[in-house]
Scaffold this motif. Structure first.
Motif, PDB file in Angstrom:
ATOM      1  N   GLY A 231      13.653  -9.474   1.380  1.00 24.52           N
ATOM      2  CA  GLY A 231      14.237  -8.220   0.893  1.00 24.52           C
ATOM      3  C   GLY A 231      14.121  -7.106   1.927  1.00 24.52           C
ATOM      4  O   GLY A 231      13.504  -7.270   2.981  1.00 24.52           O
ATOM      5  N   ILE A 232      14.718  -5.964   1.610  1.00 26.65           N
ATOM      6  CA  ILE A 232      14.664  -4.798   2.494  1.00 26.65           C
ATOM      7  C   ILE A 232      13.340  -4.075   2.269  1.00 26.65           C
ATOM      8  O   ILE A 232      13.066  -3.615   1.153  1.00 26.65           O
ATOM      9  N   LEU A 233      12.516  -3.985   3.306  1.00 23.81           N
ATOM     10  CA  LEU A 233      11.248  -3.257   3.184  1.00 23.81           C
ATOM     11  C   LEU A 233      11.547  -1.765   3.060  1.00 23.81           C
ATOM     12  O   LEU A 233      12.243  -1.186   3.890  1.00 23.81           O
ATOM     13  N   LEU A 234      11.038  -1.128   1.986  1.00 25.57           N
ATOM     14  CA  LEU A 234      11.406   0.265   1.717  1.00 25.57           C
ATOM     15  C   LEU A 234      10.413   1.276   2.283  1.00 25.57           C
ATOM     16  O   LEU A 234      10.712   2.458   2.349  1.00 25.57           O
ATOM     17  N   ASN A 235       9.209   0.828   2.633  1.00 26.79           N
ATOM     18  CA  ASN A 235       8.232   1.772   3.168  1.00 26.79           C
ATOM     19  C   ASN A 235       7.793   1.325   4.561  1.00 26.79           C
ATOM     20  O   ASN A 235       7.560   0.139   4.789  1.00 26.79           O
ATOM     21  N   ASN A 236       7.672   2.275   5.492  1.00 29.87           N
ATOM     22  CA  ASN A 236       7.290   1.941   6.869  1.00 29.87           C
ATOM     23  C   ASN A 236       5.896   1.353   6.920  1.00 29.87           C
ATOM     24  O   ASN A 236       5.631   0.379   7.603  1.00 29.87           O
ATOM     25  N   SER A 237       4.976   1.973   6.183  1.00 29.49           N
ATOM     26  CA  SER A 237       3.644   1.406   6.060  1.00 29.49           C
ATOM     27  C   SER A 237       3.292   1.476   4.584  1.00 29.49           C
ATOM     28  O   SER A 237       3.854   2.292   3.860  1.00 29.49           O
ATOM     29  N   PRO A 238       2.356   0.598   4.135  1.00 27.32           N
ATOM     30  CA  PRO A 238       2.055   0.571   2.697  1.00 27.32           C
ATOM     31  C   PRO A 238       1.639   1.954   2.195  1.00 27.32           C
ATOM     32  O   PRO A 238       0.910   2.667   2.885  1.00 27.32           O
ATOM     33  N   ILE A 239       2.122   2.332   1.011  1.00 26.00           N
ATOM     34  CA  ILE A 239       1.643   3.582   0.412  1.00 26.00           C
ATOM     35  C   ILE A 239       0.270   3.316  -0.211  1.00 26.00           C
ATOM     36  O   ILE A 239      -0.091   2.169  -0.462  1.00 26.00           O
ATOM     37  N   GLN A 240      -0.500   4.351  -0.454  1.00 28.14           N
ATOM     38  CA  GLN A 240      -1.856   4.196  -0.978  1.00 28.14           C
ATOM     39  C   GLN A 240      -1.853   4.294  -2.506  1.00 28.14           C
ATOM     40  O   GLN A 240      -1.292   5.242  -3.053  1.00 28.14           O
ATOM     41  N   ALA A 241      -2.498   3.322  -3.142  1.00 29.75           N
ATOM     42  CA  ALA A 241      -2.634   3.377  -4.610  1.00 29.75           C
ATOM     43  C   ALA A 241      -3.926   4.122  -4.921  1.00 29.75           C
ATOM     44  O   ALA A 241      -4.957   3.516  -5.227  1.00 29.75           O
ATOM     45  N   ASN A 242      -3.863   5.448  -4.826  1.00 34.00           N
ATOM     46  CA  ASN A 242      -5.099   6.245  -4.974  1.00 34.00           C
ATOM     47  C   ASN A 242      -4.916   7.453  -5.890  1.00 34.00           C
ATOM     48  O   ASN A 242      -5.651   8.422  -5.806  1.00 34.00           O
ATOM     49  N   LEU A 243      -3.893   7.404  -6.754  1.00 35.61           N
ATOM     50  CA  LEU A 243      -3.650   8.553  -7.630  1.00 35.61           C
ATOM     51  C   LEU A 243      -4.436   8.405  -8.933  1.00 35.61           C
ATOM     52  O   LEU A 243      -4.681   7.292  -9.400  1.00 35.61           O
ATOM     53  N   ALA A 244      -4.805   9.548  -9.504  1.00 33.89           N
ATOM     54  CA  ALA A 244      -5.375   9.533 -10.845  1.00 33.89           C
ATOM     55  C   ALA A 244      -4.262   9.116 -11.801  1.00 33.89           C
ATOM     56  O   ALA A 244      -3.096   9.415 -11.567  1.00 33.89           O
ATOM     57  N   GLY A 245      -4.622   8.420 -12.863  1.00 33.25           N
ATOM     58  CA  GLY A 245      -3.607   7.939 -13.798  1.00 33.25           C
ATOM     59  C   GLY A 245      -4.083   6.629 -14.356  1.00 33.25           C
ATOM     60  O   GLY A 245      -5.272   6.292 -14.246  1.00 33.25           O
ATOM     61  N   PHE A 246      -3.175   5.873 -14.946  1.00 34.85           N
ATOM     62  CA  PHE A 246      -3.599   4.616 -15.540  1.00 34.85           C
ATOM     63  C   PHE A 246      -4.060   3.663 -14.444  1.00 34.85           C
ATOM     64  O   PHE A 246      -3.338   3.434 -13.469  1.00 34.85           O
ATOM     65  N   ASN A 247      -5.261   3.081 -14.600  1.00 37.82           N
ATOM     66  CA  ASN A 247      -5.840   2.241 -13.544  1.00 37.82           C
ATOM     67  C   ASN A 247      -6.112   0.825 -14.018  1.00 37.82           C
ATOM     68  O   ASN A 247      -6.803   0.051 -13.338  1.00 37.82           O
ATOM     69  N   GLY A 248      -5.602   0.447 -15.193  1.00 37.88           N
ATOM     70  CA  GLY A 248      -5.771  -0.921 -15.686  1.00 37.88           C
ATOM     71  C   GLY A 248      -7.233  -1.282 -15.927  1.00 37.88           C
ATOM     72  O   GLY A 248      -7.584  -2.455 -15.980  1.00 37.88           O
ATOM     73  N   GLY A 249      -8.099  -0.290 -16.038  1.00 39.57           N
ATOM     74  CA  GLY A 249      -9.499  -0.561 -16.322  1.00 39.57           C
ATOM     75  C   GLY A 249     -10.354  -0.716 -15.073  1.00 39.57           C
ATOM     76  O   GLY A 249     -11.558  -0.939 -15.165  1.00 39.57           O
ATOM     77  N   ILE A 250      -9.754  -0.609 -13.865  1.00 40.54           N
ATOM     78  CA  ILE A 250     -10.542  -0.663 -12.630  1.00 40.54           C
ATOM     79  C   ILE A 250     -11.015   0.770 -12.353  1.00 40.54           C
ATOM     80  O   ILE A 250     -10.185   1.664 -12.152  1.00 40.54           O
ATOM     81  N   ALA A 251     -12.332   0.979 -12.372  1.00 37.90           N
ATOM     82  CA  ALA A 251     -12.857   2.349 -12.268  1.00 37.90           C
ATOM     83  C   ALA A 251     -12.307   3.053 -11.032  1.00 37.90           C
ATOM     84  O   ALA A 251     -12.195   2.457  -9.950  1.00 37.90           O
ATOM     85  N   GLY A 252     -11.939   4.302 -11.193  1.00 45.20           N
ATOM     86  CA  GLY A 252     -11.462   5.090 -10.056  1.00 45.20           C
ATOM     87  C   GLY A 252      -9.974   5.350 -10.140  1.00 45.20           C
ATOM     88  O   GLY A 252      -9.325   5.047 -11.136  1.00 45.20           O
ATOM     89  N   ALA A 253      -9.440   5.947  -9.061  1.00 49.31           N
ATOM     90  CA  ALA A 253      -8.030   6.343  -9.026  1.00 49.31           C
ATOM     91  C   ALA A 253      -7.227   5.259  -8.305  1.00 49.31           C
ATOM     92  O   ALA A 253      -7.356   5.079  -7.096  1.00 49.31           O
ATOM     93  N   HIS A 254      -6.425   4.513  -9.056  1.00 46.88           N
ATOM     94  CA  HIS A 254      -5.695   3.371  -8.475  1.00 46.88           C
ATOM     95  C   HIS A 254      -4.214   3.374  -8.825  1.00 46.88           C
ATOM     96  O   HIS A 254      -3.536   2.348  -8.668  1.00 46.88           O
ATOM     97  N   ALA A 255      -3.719   4.496  -9.333  1.00 45.93           N
ATOM     98  CA  ALA A 255      -2.298   4.532  -9.698  1.00 45.93           C
ATOM     99  C   ALA A 255      -1.448   4.835  -8.461  1.00 45.93           C
ATOM    100  O   ALA A 255      -1.939   5.352  -7.463  1.00 45.93           O
TER     101      ALA A 255
END
Ligand code: HEC
Ligand code: HEC
Length: 387
Positions: A231-255
């Motif tokens: 597929g077409i890669l949409l981001n030059n480098s991986p974005i960071q999953a570090n936002l506050a929000g739903f984290n699926g139960g993994i402690a910390g900011a992973h949205a």
């Protein structure tokens, strides 16, 4: 004077309460024999979705389908069990329980809450941002687990009616783009996560984290219309999953949130492949590939809104609304053209015409006819955005 009155009325109060109690108890013993009401909805739904698959004229009629001996039923709006259920059940419950605060400013709510809670798409996004029916952003917000200025609206737990209807709604959201309600798989390195939703404005939302090392922040990569490598890669480098929000139960900011580039918010169906990136090792997230159709505003539409529509709405609607372009654009896209929306059928034009999807407009019918102002300008605006 008031004490005297109270003293005089006490015996009457007691008699009244006794009469009331006996009537209530009587009612209870009688209502047991009433038949249950809501068990037979499924058939009509599946019928309408079968009809819908035949409305696409490019697709040949499947040969296995027996020819109907009666003419097909009149066209019904595109069947969406999730949206039907939201409108018929969730919305009235929210209106009954939440309108004290979630009300227009003109109603002087004690603690004004946003009106978005009555918007199907906005709430669906929160509902699907999670791992299951009882653990998602909406339910967490309603219980005050995620900070809610309105506190815990379900002190008895998710079986309290207003939460229970949200749990039931989750089960209805089983469309082709809805993630399945099983928890996401965890890979051998502890990596897990989910792409929860891609909105019709192209906003992708989800979370990812390492269950073995919850403090770690993972990257996320997005590929369009094909998996990693194709597929077409949409981001030059991986974005960071570090936002506050739903984290699926993994402690910390992973949205994470990510906007699909404008080029691909083109009103055409695409698939989004989403991977956690752990130092170059990719793990596909649950819900991937996610099929979506996204739209962006056009320069013509944006200018027409600001030059013509907005002044009209400021004049006619500002007693109850403080509208913004983005908010109105999202109403214009509810439902999106891919989901059956049209110039004369979307929330933005239906509400000022009196109602939308069974939800009455508290401001009433302000257009009279959809060909009157400001509805006729809203049609023109739709045309400039999506045609
Ligand atoms: C006592 C007032 C009050 C009541 C009652 C209340 N809320 Fe709220 N709610 C708020 C306020 C204020 C906010 C905005 C601040 C915040 O996010 O906490 C809010 C925010 C929210 C949000 C986030 C909206 C968004 O777009 O981010 C949701 C969802 C929500 N409420 C759901 C509900 C539901 C469902 C009910 C009824 C079962 C309810 N609330 C009852 C005051 C209230
Ligand atoms: C008397 C108050 C009042 C007036 C005037 C009014 N509205 Fe509303 N409108 C409301 C309320 C309250 C809601 C939220 C109802 C709900 O959530 O069930 C609403 C909801 C809407 C919605 C759905 C999106 C949203 O924000 O919830 C649209 C679109 C809308 N109104 C358009 C208009 C337009 C356009 C006008 C002016 C032509 C207008 N309204 C005038 C009270 C009003």
């Amino acid at each position: 004077m008031s004490t005297g009155n109270n003293g005089n009325s006490d015996p009457f109060k007691i008699i009244f309460v006794l009469i009331f109690l006996s009537m209530t108890l009587g009612a209870f013993t009688h209502c047991v024999i009433e038949p249950p009401k809501s068990a037979t909805k499924k058939n009509s739904r599946s019928t309408s979705s079968i009809e819908n698959t035949n409305t696409n004229t490019n697709v040949p009629t499947p040969t296995v389908t027996p020819m109907p001996t009666v003419p097909p039923a009149p066209t019904t709006p595109i069947g969406n069990p999730g949206q039907d259920f939201f409108n018929s059940t969730v919305l009235p419950n929210f209106q009954n329980n939440c309108m004290v605060c979630h009300a227009a400013l003109a109603a002087n709510p004690p603690l004004p809450g946003p009106l978005e809670i009555y918007n199907y798409n906005e709430m669906r996004q929160k509902l699907l941002n999670g791992s299951n029916a009882t653990d998602n952003e909406l339910i967490r917000k309603m219980q005050g687990i995620l900070g809610h200025a309105g506190g815990n609206r379900c002190p008895g737990g998710t079986t309290d009616t207003v939460c229970q209807v949200v749990v039931d709604w989750y089960a209805q959201e089983q469309g082709p783009t809805a993630p399945t309600p099983t928890p996401p798989p965890v890979n051998v390195n502890g990596v897990t996560g989910m792409i929860s939703v891609v909105s019709s404005t192209g906003k992708a939302t989800g979370y990812t984290g390492d269950t073995f090392v919850p403090t770690k922040t993972l990257g996320v990569s997005f590929y369009l219309d094909g998996p990693s490598g194709a597929g077409i890669l949409l981001n030059n480098s991986p974005i960071q999953a570090n936002l506050a929000g739903f984290n699926g139960g993994i402690a910390g900011a992973h949205a994470f949130t990510f906007y699909v580039p404008i080029l691909y918010r083109d009103g055409v169906s695409h698939t989004l492949y989403v991977y956690a990136d752990d130092n170059g090792i990719e793990t596909e997230l649950q819900g991937s590939p996610y099929t979506f159709t996204a739209y962006t505003s056009t320069i013509e539409g944006f200018n027409y809104y600001n030059g013509t529509v907005k002044p009209l709405l400021d004049n006619r609607c500002s007693g109850c609304h403080a509208f913004s372009y983005d908010q109105n654009f999202s109403s214009l896209l509810t439902p999106s053209p891919a989901n059956g929306g049209s110039m004369t059928n979307n929330e933005m034009i239906n509400m000022p015409s009196g109602s939308n999807m069974g939800r009455n407009h508290p401001g009433g019918n302000l257009c009279g006819s959809k060909d009157n102002s400001p509805c006729v300008e809203i049609q023109m605006w739709w045309d400039l955005e999506f045609n």
